[in-house]
Write an enzyme that holds these catalytic residues in place. Sequence first.
Site, PDB file in Angstrom:
ATOM      1  N   ILE A  77      -6.638  -0.952   7.269  1.00 51.14           N
ATOM      2  CA  ILE A  77      -6.506   0.474   7.020  1.00 51.14           C
ATOM      3  C   ILE A  77      -5.687   0.746   5.762  1.00 51.14           C
ATOM      4  CG2 ILE A  77      -4.418   0.731   8.432  1.00 51.14           C
ATOM      5  CD1 ILE A  77      -5.634   3.456   9.375  1.00 51.14           C
ATOM      6  N   THR A  78      -6.065   1.788   5.031  1.00 47.85           N
ATOM      7  CA  THR A  78      -5.314   2.226   3.871  1.00 47.85           C
ATOM      8  C   THR A  78      -5.475   3.733   3.716  1.00 47.85           C
ATOM      9  OG1 THR A  78      -4.802   1.726   1.556  1.00 47.85           O
ATOM     10  CG2 THR A  78      -7.146   1.910   2.143  1.00 47.85           C
ATOM     11  N   CYS A 215      -2.728  -1.848   5.223  1.00 46.56           N
ATOM     12  CA  CYS A 215      -3.387  -3.159   5.133  1.00 46.56           C
ATOM     13  C   CYS A 215      -2.935  -4.100   6.248  1.00 46.56           C
ATOM     14  CB  CYS A 215      -3.157  -3.802   3.768  1.00 46.56           C
ATOM     15  SG  CYS A 215      -3.736  -2.782   2.382  1.00 46.56           S
TER      16      CYS A 215
END
Length: 266
Positions: A77-78, A215
């Site tokens: 995820i970012t 991340c």
Amino acid sequence: MSELRFVRMGFGADAVEYQEAWDEQRRVHAARFADEVPDTVLLLEHPPVYTAGRRTVDSERPLDGTPVVDVDRGGKITWHGPGQLVGYPIQKLPRPVDVVAHVRRLEEALIRTCAEYGLATTRVEGRSGVWVLGDPVEQRPAVGGLSLDFDPRLTDEEFDPRLNGPEYAPSNAGQRREDRKIAAIGIRVAKGVTMHGFAFNVNPDNAWFDRIIPCGIRDAGVTSLAAELDRDITVEEILPTVERHLSDILENADLKPREVERTPAA
């Protein structure tokens, strides 16, 4: 030498919604596969949005239920948003594709860009992207009043930095003099053509990263070019520099297929 074109999709008030950019990526990807267009880099800013790669786990998402767009790239995820230059290189590579080599080329273009502005950046083994290295562990200030030897992020699998105050926030990694990521990279390759790409933090509000585990990394943080240089700098200012280094590296790369180990016949 391979021709490379750049498409500036939208910045600032014209920032491009994530779904619109994703649709355009797929359209250009199909055209590149059919050899109807040359290798293409889409450059843009997004309005604020969290995106999750295939390896994201639930415990890394926003705790408050903020919507997240699940995408088909690698990585975790970012966040994307204002002040961050996003680049989607759509490039045809020889098969079997050497994905690692492609990632390294993108990293190198951004490392050279940072160097041109006087900022030393590097790679960190086992962690994709471009990094500003922190001080040696023994020289860093204690986190939360504790010795780093007892840093719960390293010893407690259930420790969540999002619930433990600003001293653990990813956006404050520079104050803690820890390693901090200035550019994230996550890609996908389909039919020998790349998609997705990089997110380069120029001057965003990095507090957006504090609502997730960026991340999936709990013991490092994030930074931006503006924060490291301690001056105002804009996406528009660095755009030509990024384009120049991408052109130099991607157009002149000696593209080779990934080496495949063959098992000798019995």
